[in-house]
Design a protein around this motif. Structure first.
Motif, mmCIF file in Angstrom:
data_model
loop_
_atom_site.group_PDB
_atom_site.id
_atom_site.type_symbol
_atom_site.label_atom_id
_atom_site.label_comp_id
_atom_site.label_asym_id
_atom_site.label_seq_id
_atom_site.Cartn_x
_atom_site.Cartn_y
_atom_site.Cartn_z
ATOM 1 N N ARG A 3 -17.727 -13.160 148.143
ATOM 2 C CA ARG A 3 -18.402 -14.408 148.032
ATOM 3 C C ARG A 3 -18.607 -14.878 147.078
ATOM 4 O O ARG A 3 -19.743 -15.649 146.484
ATOM 5 C CB ARG A 3 -20.047 -13.947 148.886
ATOM 6 N N ILE A 4 -17.591 -15.020 145.970
ATOM 7 C CA ILE A 4 -17.411 -15.347 144.774
ATOM 8 C C ILE A 4 -16.318 -15.882 144.206
ATOM 9 O O ILE A 4 -15.457 -15.693 144.623
ATOM 10 C CB ILE A 4 -18.228 -14.160 143.970
ATOM 11 N N GLN A 100 -21.546 -8.389 144.277
ATOM 12 C CA GLN A 100 -22.770 -8.481 145.164
ATOM 13 C C GLN A 100 -23.799 -9.266 144.290
ATOM 14 O O GLN A 100 -24.797 -9.629 144.926
ATOM 15 C CB GLN A 100 -22.928 -7.048 145.553
ATOM 16 N N ASP A 101 -24.039 -9.061 142.822
ATOM 17 C CA ASP A 101 -25.052 -9.687 142.304
ATOM 18 C C ASP A 101 -25.057 -11.033 142.209
ATOM 19 O O ASP A 101 -24.114 -11.758 142.171
ATOM 20 C CB ASP A 101 -24.944 -9.291 140.719
ATOM 21 N N ARG A 102 -26.445 -11.669 142.641
ATOM 22 C CA ARG A 102 -26.631 -13.242 142.649
ATOM 23 C C ARG A 102 -27.730 -13.440 141.664
ATOM 24 O O ARG A 102 -28.733 -12.705 141.645
ATOM 25 C CB ARG A 102 -26.942 -13.540 144.071
ATOM 26 N N GLY A 114 -32.522 -12.041 139.919
ATOM 27 C CA GLY A 114 -31.364 -11.743 140.087
ATOM 28 C C GLY A 114 -31.568 -10.649 141.240
ATOM 29 O O GLY A 114 -32.721 -9.890 141.485
ATOM 30 N N SER A 116 -29.732 -7.623 144.066
ATOM 31 C CA SER A 116 -28.263 -6.828 144.450
ATOM 32 C C SER A 116 -28.758 -6.303 145.899
ATOM 33 O O SER A 116 -29.897 -5.659 146.033
ATOM 34 C CB SER A 116 -28.534 -5.716 143.389
ATOM 35 N N HIS A 146 -29.154 -10.767 149.370
ATOM 36 C CA HIS A 146 -27.717 -10.878 149.070
ATOM 37 C C HIS A 146 -27.542 -12.717 148.797
ATOM 38 O O HIS A 146 -26.465 -12.897 148.504
ATOM 39 C CB HIS A 146 -26.670 -10.422 150.148
ATOM 40 N N ASP A 147 -28.461 -13.423 148.663
ATOM 41 C CA ASP A 147 -28.354 -14.602 148.043
ATOM 42 C C ASP A 147 -29.764 -15.224 147.662
ATOM 43 O O ASP A 147 -30.853 -14.799 148.426
ATOM 44 C CB ASP A 147 -27.590 -15.565 149.056
ATOM 45 N N THR A 149 -31.619 -19.027 145.834
ATOM 46 C CA THR A 149 -31.555 -20.263 145.337
ATOM 47 C C THR A 149 -32.826 -20.712 144.826
ATOM 48 O O THR A 149 -33.824 -20.560 145.772
ATOM 49 C CB THR A 149 -30.767 -21.142 146.093
ATOM 50 N N ILE A 187 -25.379 -16.938 152.883
ATOM 51 C CA ILE A 187 -25.334 -17.992 151.564
ATOM 52 C C ILE A 187 -26.549 -19.076 152.018
ATOM 53 O O ILE A 187 -26.619 -19.535 152.860
ATOM 54 C CB ILE A 187 -23.979 -18.380 151.425
#
Length: 399
Positions: A3-4, A100-102, A114, A116, A146-147, A149, A187
């Motif tokens: 996903r990146i 995996q990090d966001r 952040g 994980s 996992h996401d 915003t 996402i």
């Protein structure tokens, strides 16, 4: 699922060598406002297979957080550049995984969150150089975040977890954001013009309004995913995926407040056929001017037409590898085998001191340092910062 987007432009670069620079270029005017700062311990090792670009597979930076987050392609661990411009391990339990990090930031408060899936939710505050654990993974209510915003109207962060959608507020408390069906929203993007979120579970793309109602917007190919979304000037929802790009008309609501059905929402969006002729690469937009380039030349947009720009070197023999803009300035930066050149607002070309022999076939900007401290790039023999001489010690610059 991947996903990146990684720094894959390396694969489309030039894989052959070029002749030495002609003596005529030695008399070029020097650009004294920027200089090259070699990164200490920034030379590739056997773990990087001798390639400096492999040291920076992904670069993330936030103003207010002094150290960038750097994920190498091959060497172990997560790295950073410290206050003395040295390439060092980031340290701590997080960050720890390139895929995996966001991350998301509240720019007003200087807060970076952040996440994980295996470790949990972490915070770094303005001025801090390490992350602190807020919520561990597999600790109720979270199971695998996992996401994330930042949503200004919520004054907090929308956080996606296997167990649902949550709001992480200013006190770092978690509150459930309702969804019609329980499950993993995957996402998450904010669409502030519509007071809504875009959710991308599996191959589906949904619009969620702030009441929690959902409308299916589109269906993607398997293994495709949303990378960007926004509202166009025409009022359409632009959805850019890893393999595709298209617009959707926002659904209207009936008398009960429910979304209407979106036409073709169940139709699988197939990726477009590749262009028969390679397109120009989009460069930066500076002062209302848009730039485009290929290895062999540079163009600017004038009323929809692309006009070639005269270069101070022969791009046929010394190709362009990248075109960038310098943060906080109106200068155009051109990386080429002839060196690193700057065009100022008046159109004059100058060369960055010490830049001849630095650029190789994959040189391009790898990331913008926090608080406009410079552009990081990989040169022939290691990592460098293109930095302002006003903010750099004179003895740190290449001459």
């Amino acid at each position: 699922m991947l996903r990146i987007l990684l720094a894959t432009s390396v694969l489309s670069s030039w894989f052959f060598s070029y002749p030495l620079l002609p003596a005529a270029l030695a008399t070029e005017r020097q650009f004294e406002d920027l200089c090259l700062v070699p990164i200490k311990d920034g030379q590739p090792t056997q773990e990087d297979f001798g390639d400096a670009w492999r040291m920076v597979g992904k670069f993330i930076a936030f103003d207010g957080i002094p150290r960038p987050i750097i994920y190498p392609y091959n060497r172990a661990g997560v790295w950073t550049i410290d206050g003395s411009n040295r390439f060092v391990p980031f340290g701590g339990k997080f960050p720890q995984n390139l895929i995996q990090d966001r991350f998301a930031s509240d720019p007003e408060r200087g807060i970076v969150i952040g996440i994980s899936p295996s470790e949990g939710v972490f915070v770094a505050r303005r001025g801090e150089t390490a992350f602190t654990l807020l919520y561990a993974a597999n600790d109720s209510p979270l199971r695998s975040p996992h996401d994330i915003t930042y949503v200004p109207r919520f004054k907090g962060f929308a956080l996606s977890d296997r167990t649902g959608l949550y709001l992480l507020d200013q006190r770092f408390s978690l509150e459930t954001l309702p969804l019609p069906a329980k499950g993993d929203p995957e996402i998450v993007f904010d669409l502030p013009e519509l007071n809504a979120l875009i959710l991308n579970p599996s191959n589906k793309v949904y619009l969620r309004d702030d009441r929690g109602d959902l409308a299916l917007l589109a269906t993607l190919e398997d293994w495709d995913f949303v990378v960007q979304t926004r509202l166009t000037r025409e009022g359409q929802i632009l959805i850019k995926t890893y393999r595709n790009e298209f617009t959707v008309t926002p659904p209207i609501k009936d008398a009960s407040g429910k979304f209407s059905r979106v036409t073709d929402a169940d139709l699988v969006r197939q990726r477009p056929a590749p262009a028969a002729i390679p397109e120009m690469i989009s460069g930066p937009r500076i002062g209302g001017r848009s730039f485009f380039f290929r290895s062999s030349g540079l163009w600017r947009d004038e009323n929809g037409a692309r006009v070639p720009i005269a270069l101070p070197f022969d791009a046929a023999n010394f190709p362009i590898t990248s075109v960038e803009d310098y943060p906080g300035r109106q200068d155009l930066i051109v990386f080429s085998f002839a060196g690193i050149f700057v065009q100022d607002e008046q159109g004059a070309w100058m060369v960055v001191p010490g830049s001849k022999g630095i650029v190789n076939r994959v040189t391009r900007e790898l990331g913008e340092m926090p608080d406009q401290r410079g552009l990081l790039f990989a040169g022939e023999d290691g990592l460098y910062l293109l930095a302002s001489t006003a903010n750099t010690a004179a003895d740190a610059c290449l001459k």
